[in-house]
Structures are given as C-alpha cells and as structure tokens.
Write a protein that holds these residues in place. Structure first.
Motif, PDB file in Angstrom:
ATOM      1  N   ARG A  20       0.781  -1.293   0.018  1.00 49.12           N
ATOM      2  CA  ARG A  20      -0.052  -0.021  -0.100  1.00 49.12           C
ATOM      3  C   ARG A  20       0.942   1.306  -0.061  1.00 49.12           C
ATOM      4  N   THR A  21       1.834   1.335   0.799  1.00 49.14           N
ATOM      5  CA  THR A  21       2.629   2.622   0.938  1.00 49.14           C
ATOM      6  C   THR A  21       3.158   2.852  -0.369  1.00 49.14           C
ATOM      7  N   ARG A  22       3.867   1.825  -0.904  1.00 50.56           N
ATOM      8  CA  ARG A  22       4.514   1.663  -2.105  1.00 50.56           C
ATOM      9  C   ARG A  22       3.514   2.359  -3.273  1.00 50.56           C
ATOM     10  N   LEU A  23       2.560   1.707  -3.397  1.00 48.97           N
ATOM     11  CA  LEU A  23       1.659   1.895  -4.699  1.00 48.97           C
ATOM     12  C   LEU A  23       1.057   3.495  -4.515  1.00 48.97           C
ATOM     13  N   SER A  24       0.353   3.539  -3.446  1.00 49.32           N
ATOM     14  CA  SER A  24      -0.338   4.847  -3.034  1.00 49.32           C
ATOM     15  C   SER A  24       0.550   5.927  -3.409  1.00 49.32           C
ATOM     16  N   SER A  77       1.564   5.893  -7.381  1.00 52.15           N
ATOM     17  CA  SER A  77       0.614   6.059  -8.214  1.00 52.15           C
ATOM     18  C   SER A  77       0.073   7.602  -7.891  1.00 52.15           C
ATOM     19  N   GLY A  78       0.094   8.010  -6.709  1.00 51.72           N
ATOM     20  CA  GLY A  78      -0.482   9.148  -6.184  1.00 51.72           C
ATOM     21  C   GLY A  78       0.443  10.337  -6.602  1.00 51.72           C
ATOM     22  N   LEU A 133      -3.733   8.875   8.927  1.00 54.47           N
ATOM     23  CA  LEU A 133      -4.532   9.841   8.352  1.00 54.47           C
ATOM     24  C   LEU A 133      -5.716   9.246   7.450  1.00 54.47           C
ATOM     25  N   ALA A 134      -5.140   7.892   6.802  1.00 54.74           N
ATOM     26  CA  ALA A 134      -6.000   7.360   6.076  1.00 54.74           C
ATOM     27  C   ALA A 134      -7.228   6.613   6.911  1.00 54.74           C
ATOM     28  N   LYS A 144      -3.884   6.325  -0.639  1.00 59.82           N
ATOM     29  CA  LYS A 144      -3.469   7.221  -1.858  1.00 59.82           C
ATOM     30  C   LYS A 144      -3.747   8.683  -1.502  1.00 59.82           C
ATOM     31  N   TRP A 145      -5.107   8.946  -1.195  1.00 60.77           N
ATOM     32  CA  TRP A 145      -5.497  10.440  -1.507  1.00 60.77           C
ATOM     33  C   TRP A 145      -4.763  10.980   0.089  1.00 60.77           C
ATOM     34  N   THR A 146      -4.340  10.417   0.982  1.00 62.99           N
ATOM     35  CA  THR A 146      -3.998  10.990   1.904  1.00 62.99           C
ATOM     36  C   THR A 146      -2.314  11.352   1.787  1.00 62.99           C
TER      37      THR A 146
END
Ligand code: CP
Ligand code: NVA
Length: 321
Positions: free
Chosen positions: A59-63, A66-67, A140-141, A298-300
């Motif tokens: 998650r941390t990598r992809l967010s 891609s973010g 945050l997420a 991602k948004w965070t």
C-alpha cells in the motif's frame, strides 16, 4: 491559512489539530476532484519523490507512486538492494544526495532514529512510510475513512485491540489531537511505549475526551464505535511469531467480542492482515471498512506530498471533523 511547506512528516505528535484537519480536508478534496469529478489536477509537474524502502510494502509503495503520478510528478522506488543507504553509504550522505536530486524523500525504515537522521540531514521534506515507532500516513487514512463513514470524528470512540506497536502509537497521538475517545487492550508485556502513554495521559487530561488502557479486550470494546487491530507480528519480528501467537490468545476480534460494541460499529485494519487477529466473518462484514481504508492511503499521501511542497486551499467546504 495553514502552511506545511518544508515540514517533515514523521509523527502526528509534531502536528496540531488544525494541521491534521487540513491534511484530512485536502485528502477528501483531492479524492473528490480527481476520483469523483475526473478532474486532471497536476500541481506537482516536474517534482519528484525518492522512496527508500528497507522493508516490504504494498500500500505505501503503490499509493505514493500512483499518487505522485496523478499529481503530475515522478516517484523513484529504491528498495533495500537498490541503494547504498546503510550498507556502504551513511544515512547522512544519502540524505544529502537525495535532497539534491528529488523534492521529497519518503522512507520506510526499521529504527525510527533512522528516519529522524534522514530528516535532520535532508534539505527537502522527509515523510515516514513507517518506522518501528510510528506509521502516521496510516492514521491519516484511517481518519479520512471514518470521516467519510460517520461524517465526524470528534466524540467517536475507538477501541484498539492487539499489539502496542507503530500503528497504535500513531493512533494514540491522532486520537488525542482530534478529540476521539480511545481505549486500548494489549496483553501484558505488549503495551504501547511508556513515553507515548505518559504523554497521552497528560494530553487527555486537558480534554473532555477519554483514554483508557486495559488487558481485557471486552472492556476496551465496550460501547466503542470503531474497532481497530493490526498484525500481532510486525515486520522484523518474524522469529517471535510462535511466542506472540501464544501471548495474544483471546485477542482475536470476533463476533462475540463485538457484541460489546455500539450497534453502529465499524472495523479497521491497516493491512496486511493475518487471520489470527480477526475472523473472516468480521473482516468481510459489511461494517468492515478495510478496502476503503486502503484506498484512502492514496488520497492522504497525496495530500501530504502536496502540502509539504506548496500551499493548497481545498475547494470543498471544510467538513465538521
Ligand atoms: N498498511 C500498510 O502500510 O501497508 P503496506 O505495508 O503494504 O505498505
Ligand atoms: N505493524 C505493522 C504494520 C504494517 C503496515 C508492521 O510494522 O509490520
């Protein structure tokens, strides 16, 4: 207006209530503009983030990757065997070089002091992507997810049942700052770090909200709105697995435990999830918000990257947090 330009993001301890709310507000706004309204919004064209990962990540990598691309920038992933960091180049030297090539450094490390050292030496903002002590991006997420679900955060009661680890430490500061009641159940010997606990007790004393610690999961979950857990075996603790599974007996989140919770309960888990800490039944329940929570990573992180590089005024009206 709140400016976070140039700030490091290593722990929520360093951020005020208003600053955390700003990051949540911007996250919701970016999600609305880019996901819902399909707007192309690229404020970070020409900017880049270097991503140092000493541990695995989905998650941390992809967010982050891609973010950053969605915001118009570039992300460079540097896994444990890609960079010299800590092997034949000191953290301080690496920090100086990365600062000259990229605009943000995001790092996932073992010792929290490593990310502090990076931040101390780097001339660009450093964002923690998890350390042994904290995981502030995750928190945050979690808050964005709860804001979306309940429409407010102040006055919610969160129960955390499980290991006193990085996820819990971040949740503790986040809840104390935003006025969320927090009750924690950990087995003896797995309590959160005493420095965090002591500070929390002081922070909660000045507020109307409640903080409690117990070793009884049912007591913690009693009248909670939100139930949170995490793995019992964090990255780097693999050799303690057998002992930990034994010590955490009785801490699995299941339907029976949730009878104590409020009827409007929801469940959060940062993932990756293992079955021992929560039954399939609860994990897959309609009140489990884990996939929405994962997406909100991602948004965070986008909001954090944007704000440490430039000021941003969200277009959405400010939510009542
Ligand atoms: N929740 C979280 O940080 O997941 P990853 O380890 O996959 O990044
Ligand atoms: N506590 C876990 C969180 C993973 C996102 C770990 O540190 O491995």
């Amino acid at each position: 207006p709140i400016s976070l330009v140039g700030r490091d993001f290593l722990t929520l301890r360093d951020f005020s209530k208003a600053e955390i709310q700003q990051l949540l507000w911007t996250s919701l706004c970016l999600k609305d503009r880019i996901k819902n309204k399909k707007e192309s919004f690229r404020p970070l064209i020409g900017k880049s983030v270097s991503m140092i990962f000493q541990k695995r990540s989905t998650r941390t990598r992809l967010s982050t990757e891609s973010g950053m691309v969605l915001l118009g920038g570039h992300a460079a992933f540097l896994g444990p065997s890609d960079v010299h960091l800590g092997v034949n180049e000191t953290i301080r030297d690496s920090a100086r070089v990365l600062s000259r090539m990229t605009d943000i450094i995001l790092a996932r490390v073992y010792a929290h002091s490593d990310v502090e050292e990076l931040a101390d030496e780097a001339s660009v903002p450093v964002i923690s992507g998890l350390s042994d002590k904290f995981h502030p991006l995750q928190c945050l997420a979690d808050f964005v997810t709860l804001q979306e679900h309940y429409g407010y955060l102040y006055g919610l009661k969160i129960a955390y049942v499980g290991d006193g680890n990085n996820i819990l430490h971040s949740l503790m500061y986040g809840c104390a700052k935003l006025g969320i009641d927090l009750s924690i159940a950990t087995p003896a010997g797995y309590e959160p770090d005493p420095d965090v606990t002591q500070e929390l007790i002081r922070m909660y004393k000045q507020k109307k909200t409640q903080f409690c610690m117990t070793s009884d999961p049912l007591e913690a979950v009693y009248r909670a709105d939100v139930i949170v857990t995490d793995t019992w075996v964090s990255m780097g603790q693999e050799e303690e697995k057998t002992k930990r599974l034994k010590d955490f007996a009785g801490y699995q989140i299941d339907r029976n435990m949730l009878k104590e919770a409020n009827a409007n309960w929801t469940f959060l888990h940062c993932l990756p999830r293992k079955q021992e800490e929560v039954t399939d039944d609860i994990f897959n329940d309609k009140n489990s918000l884990v996939w929405q929570e994962a997406e909100n990573r991602k948004w965070t992180v986008m909001a954090v990257m944007l704000h440490v590089l430039q000021d941003y005024s969200p277009l959405l009206p400010k939510p009542k947090f």
